[in-house]
Design a protein around this motif. Sequence first.
Motif: not given
Length: 338
Positions: A259-263, A299-304, A310-318
């Motif tokens: 659930g982290c935002c990645v740079i 911009d906490p809304e963008r982070i969320a 991102g979390r759903e992408r990793i769950r789906r693919l990796f």
Amino acid sequence: MSKIVFYCHDTLENIQSMEYYRQDIEALQVLGHEVIVCNRYRDIPWRFDVLFVWWWTYALLPVALARLAGRRAIIAGVYNFRFEDPSSGRDYFGRSRLQRLVIALATRLAQANLFTSSREVEEVAAHFGLRTAHYAPCAVGDAYFALAGRAAERNLLLNLAWSGSENLQRKGVWTILEAAALLKQRGLKFELVLAGKRGDGFPALQQRVIDLDLSDCVSAVGEVTLDEKLDLFSRTRLYLQPSYFEGFGLAAAEAMAAGCCVITTEAGEVPTVVGDCGVYVQPGDSQGLADSIEALLTDPERIAEVSGRGRERIRRLFSFAAKKANFDSLLRGLSIQS
């Protein structure tokens, strides 16, 4: 049940703790195989069905012996075939002629070469004319996904990297510290944690924190346990990985699952892993990294939004389930049954 020897020229401690090793061993076991872990040539048993080696660098001797004994041999890992930036370190073409020969022979002898990078599958297969190249990405364990719902204040900036001298450069850790110094000059309040197994560059890392006057906001903590790493991820708002090269980018994938935002950067396999679910900067651009951190923290809304996708992408693919299915298909293709 097939008896599979998992061989890696690394310490047993690292084999037990490093996620990319541990996930492969666990996937083989869950599929019903008996797995024998070895880290020295002399410990490889006489009787086995399959040899599974991590890293091509030390694979030639055990793979050659397995082939002479009529056993199947598989090599897995990151090839480090061609770095986009010379400052990333030593790639395949930066090795000596003898080392390249040893790696090339091992690659050709193996019945299957498993690459964590889809890009390296194509590059190495084309270079050697291989028909044995397969895509076998790393996996993220279920424990990371569970962190997204943990009730913890997310206020950390985090990076995880082994502090070997070359690795600190390749992972962009010096860029992170330069960006942190810029943020402090701007008056931004933050807490940055640099974690990861201590290498020969750790004293230089500690000294750089002092030289940049960052001791009050940056902690270089060294190696952490799995529980400590999970706790860090649960409290992390922004995960920083401005690498010059990544053969996969497992730490970023783990951060996304948590659930982290990645740079990060568009280096190596990162775009395949992160996709459009992260914020990208240029390698070595400390100013751009500082600007992205500052913009996101306001911009906490963008982070969320970014972290949720991102979390759903990793769950789906990796996910680990995807790793298990991948291995099952590969092993069945080699007629290796549990």
